[in-house]
Design an enzyme around this catalytic site. Structure first.
Site, PDB file in Angstrom:
ATOM      1  N   CYS A   1      -7.979  -2.438  -7.857  1.00 56.11           N
ATOM      2  CA  CYS A   1      -7.529  -1.125  -8.731  1.00 56.11           C
ATOM      3  C   CYS A   1      -6.137  -1.317  -9.042  1.00 56.11           C
ATOM      4  CB  CYS A   1      -7.727   0.031  -8.009  1.00 56.11           C
ATOM      5  SG  CYS A   1      -6.690   0.691  -6.543  1.00 56.11           S
ATOM      6  N   LYS A  10      -0.388   0.965  -3.413  1.00 54.10           N
ATOM      7  CA  LYS A  10      -0.676  -0.519  -3.142  1.00 54.10           C
ATOM      8  C   LYS A  10       0.219  -1.402  -3.972  1.00 54.10           C
ATOM      9  CE  LYS A  10      -3.817  -0.245  -0.170  1.00 54.10           C
ATOM     10  NZ  LYS A  10      -3.612  -0.987   1.262  1.00 54.10           N
TER      11      LYS A  10
END
Length: 312
Positions: free
Chosen positions: A110, A141
């Site tokens: 993602c 992330k």
């Protein structure tokens, strides 16, 4: 790594962390450092600093994270950003300060733009806008990945990252609302079968394309990368194959043995239209996933039954 290396697996009770532990033990690595959340809260900087100062692991697999499906990500973005940022920054920074030889940071596909060219190569990172429904998780992330890269550039460390596609397998989260799509479908169709429901309602319109990787195949790649790969660019982990959500639901229903009808609630979000990873980089290192989607779903369903003490 050698078989005597001191290895810390952060998040060893989760789906990814437990798969890495299984793979390490299978290959003969037994000097593992493991801590539960009650023993070590990775969002607490002082606890993490004290742990690394005392243990000084040589290698770190950073698999700990707050994860969830589209509903969880969309409804609690602040929680997803804060907890994931704190975990990764505390662990990576403390590992660096205590002389850790190598870190493998686990991210998620993602991180790539919502409308990235398909299949997505590692170099499409940050080229356009993210998917809004999981933007907070993606930003966290990306930050972990970039922090590893910046430490490499500034201090000459050897910290790497891997970006897996949608994962499933043993120790997955089968929560009816907060899980990812495949485990959520396993639970939904099992309960529909047991309760004799004539119809199961699924979200969206079934058209999005998704890729699914069995978690033990990811663990195999993680050990390969830890032992052979160095570089600032991340490495994609997927299968190179995609399936529509509609076909996935039909496959899950068939494997579980649900015979009723499937209807679609088009008022619910679809998410990103397509997310297929280019895995040529991992394949060039000699890695390929070993588990087919059908076999993986069968194994995941067995895990769901075992987790819930259900006998077939």
């Amino acid at each position: 790594m050698n078989l005597q290396s001191k290895i810390y697996v952060a998040g060893h009770r989760g789906m990814v962390g437990s798969a890495i532990v299984r793979q390490l033990q299978k290959q003969g690595y037994n000097n593992l450092i493991l801590r539960t959340h009650s023993q070590l809260d990775l969002t607490r900087q002082q606890e993490v600093e004290s742990f690394f100062a005392a243990e000084k692991p040589e290698y770190v697999f950073l698999a700990a994270a707050k994860v969830g499906g589209i509903v969880a990500n969309n409804s609690a973005p602040a929680d997803f950003m804060y907890q994931n940022m704190m975990i990764e920054m505390n662990v990576i920074h403390s590992a660096w300060r205590n002389g850790c030889k190598k870190i493998l940071f686990l991210g998620s596909s993602c991180i790539y733009p919502r409308l990235a060219p398909q299949p997505m190569r590692e170099n499409c990172l940050l080229t356009s806008a993210l998917e809004p429904t999981n933007e907070a998780y993606a930003l966290a992330k990306i930050s972990g990945l970039k922090y590893c890269e910046y430490l490499n550039r500034q201090y000459g460390t050897d910290y790497i990252s891997v970006m897996p596609t949608n994962l499933y397998g043993p120790n997955d989260n089968y929560h009816p609302e907060n899980s990812h799509v495949l485990p959520a479908l396993i639970r939904r169709f099992h309960e529909a079968k047991i309760n004799g429901l004539q119809t199961v309602i699924c979200w969206g319109d079934g058209t999005p394309l998704r890729e699914f990787l069995y978690v033990d195949d990811l663990a195999d790649l993680c050990l390969l990368l830890m032992n052979t790969y160095s570089g600032n660019e991340t490495v994609n982990a997927g299968t190179g194959k995609e399936i529509t959500i509609k076909d996935l639901t039909q496959t899950v229903a068939r494997i579980i043995g649900y015979k009723g009808q499937i209807e679609w609630d088009t008022t619910r979000p679809n998410g990103t239209p397509r997310k297929l990873l280019d895995i040529s980089k991992a394949q060039s290192m000699g890695w390929n996933p070993a588990t087919s989607l059908e076999e993986g779903i069968r194994l995941a369903y067995m895990d769901f039954l075992q987790q819930n003490n259900i006998r077939q």
